[in-house]
Design an enzyme around this catalytic site. Structure first.
Site, PDB file in Angstrom:
ATOM      1  N   PRO A  37       0.829  -1.210   0.000  1.00  0.00           N
ATOM      2  CA  PRO A  37       0.000   0.000   0.000  1.00  0.00           C
ATOM      3  C   PRO A  37       0.863   1.260   0.000  1.00  0.00           C
ATOM      4  CG  PRO A  37      -0.588  -1.468   1.821  1.00  0.00           C
ATOM      5  CD  PRO A  37       0.656  -2.009   1.201  1.00  0.00           C
ATOM      6  N   GLU A  38       0.491   2.220  -0.834  1.00  0.00           N
ATOM      7  CA  GLU A  38       1.174   3.512  -0.873  1.00  0.00           C
ATOM      8  C   GLU A  38       0.211   4.570  -0.325  1.00  0.00           C
ATOM      9  OE1 GLU A  38       3.066   4.228  -4.704  1.00  0.00           O
ATOM     10  OE2 GLU A  38       3.181   2.089  -5.099  1.00  0.00           O
TER      11      GLU A  38
END
Ligand SMILES: [Zn+2]
Length: 285
Positions: A2-3
Site C-alpha cells: 500500500p502507498e
C-alpha cells in the site's frame, strides 16, 4: 504494497468506523508485529488502551495513526499485505476470524477492528505522548525511521531542494526520508505523466520539469485517492472493497501495451533496483 492513496483510504474508513468509540480490550495474536519502546512490555501498554476513546485517525506517509485519549497512539505500518477489516456487525463477536488475524481491537459497543496480515511484515507501535498534529517527534523517539515531507503538501521550492543531487529521480522519489508516501506504482505513473525518464539525475531536471513533476505527483495521488487506491492482489479498505485505480494506470504493470499518449509500447526496465515502466518515446533520457 500500500502507498499513500491506499493508506489514505484506510484512514478515511477508520475515521468513520472507530473515531469516538471506546476500546474494551486488545488481543494480540502475533507479538512479533508489536513494536515500540514498550516492546518487551507490550501487554501492559496495550492494556493501557482499555477504557479510552479513539479521538482521531490520521495518516503520515504510509503509516496510519490511531490517536487515543491521553496522548496514546497506535501507529501502524501495513507492510506488504497488512489490512484492517471491520467485523460484520450482524455476526459480531461470534463470526469466525479471517486467517492471519494478528491483532483485534474490540470496542465497548461490540465493534471489532481486525488487523490481518498474511506476510507478517506489518508493524504496530503503541506509543505515548504522541501529538496527532505533529506525530514525527514521538515516532522518531520510538526508533521509527525519519520521514520526509508529505508530497501533497510539498511546495515547489522544497521540492527543488530535494532534487539537488545526482541520484536518479526514481530512487529519490522512493526514498521515504526525502519525500514520504510514494512507492513504485505512483512514482512510475507520475514520471510518465511528467514525461521524465526515471534514470535521469535529480539535478538534471529544469525548473519547469521539476514544477511539472510536482504537479503530476499531486494530481496522480489525488485521483488515486478518489478512486479508492489501486488493488493488484491484497489491498482492501476497511469494508473489504478493492481500489478502482488499477484500470486507470497508464504505464505501471502495462509492459507491451500502447502508451496512452503516443501509442509506443510500454517498456519495463530496472531503475534503482526496482521494476520500472516507461514509454521510451515520451520519457527520453
Ligand atoms: Zn508515449
Amino acid at each position: 504494497m500500500p502507498e499513500l492513496p491506499e493508506v489514505e483510504n484506510i484512514a478515511l474508513g477508520l475515521r468513520e468506523a472507530v473515531v469516538g468509540r471506546r476500546v474494551e480490550r486488545v488481543w494480540v495474536g502475533t507479538p512479533l508485529i508489536v513494536r515500540g519502546p514498550d516492546r518487551r512490555r507490550w501487554r501492559e501498554s496495550m492494556k493501557g488502551l482499555a477504557g479510552r476513546r479513539v479521538v482521531r485517525v490520521t495518516r503520515r506517509a504510509k503509516r496510519l495513526i490511531l490517536a487515543i485519549e491521553g496522548r496514546l497512539a497506535l501507529v501502524v505500518q501495513l507492510g506488504m499485505t497488512g489490512k484492517f477489516l471491520l467485523s460484520d456487525p450482524e455476526e459480531g463477536l461470534a463470526a469466525p476470524k479471517p486467517r492471519h488475524t494478528r491483532l483485534i481491537l474490540t470496542f465497548r459497543d461490540g465493534t471489532e477492528l481486525l488487523f490481518v496480515d498474511m506476510r507478517r511484515f506489518g508493524r504496530v507501535w503503541c506509543l505515548r505522548d504522541l501529538d496527532p498534529d505533529a506525530p514525527d517527534a514521538a515516532m522518531e523517539a520510538a526508533g521509527l525511521t525519519h520521514l520526509g515531507p508529505e508530497p501533497l503538501e510539498l511546495r515547489p521550492k522544497a521540492f527543488a531542494d530535494i532534487l539537488r543531487t545526482a541520484r536518479p529521480i526514481k530512487s529519490l522519489l522512493l526514498d521515504q526520508s526525502r519525500i514520504a508516501g510514494l512507492g513504485n506504482i505512483y512514482v512510475d505513473e507520475s514520471l510518465w505523466a511528467a514525461g521524465i525518464h526515471p534514470a535521469r539525475a535529480g539535478s538534471s531536471l529544469t525548473a519547469s520539469e521539476a514544477a511539472t513533476l510536482l504537479c503530476q505527483i499531486k494530481r496522480v495521488l489525488r485521483r488515486a485517492i478518489r478512486a479508492g487506491g489501486t488493488t493488484f492482489s491484497d489491498f482492501r479498505n476497511v469494508y473489504g472493497d478493492m481500489g478502482r485505480f488499477r484500470s486507470r494506470l497508464k504505464v505501471y504493470g502495462r509492459r507491451g501495451e500502447p502508451c496512452p499518449r503516443c501509442g509506443t509500447s510500454v517498456q519495463r526496465l530496472v531503475v534503482a533496483g526496482r521494476g520500472t515502466h516507461i514509454c521510451p518515446r515520451c520519457q527520453v533520457k
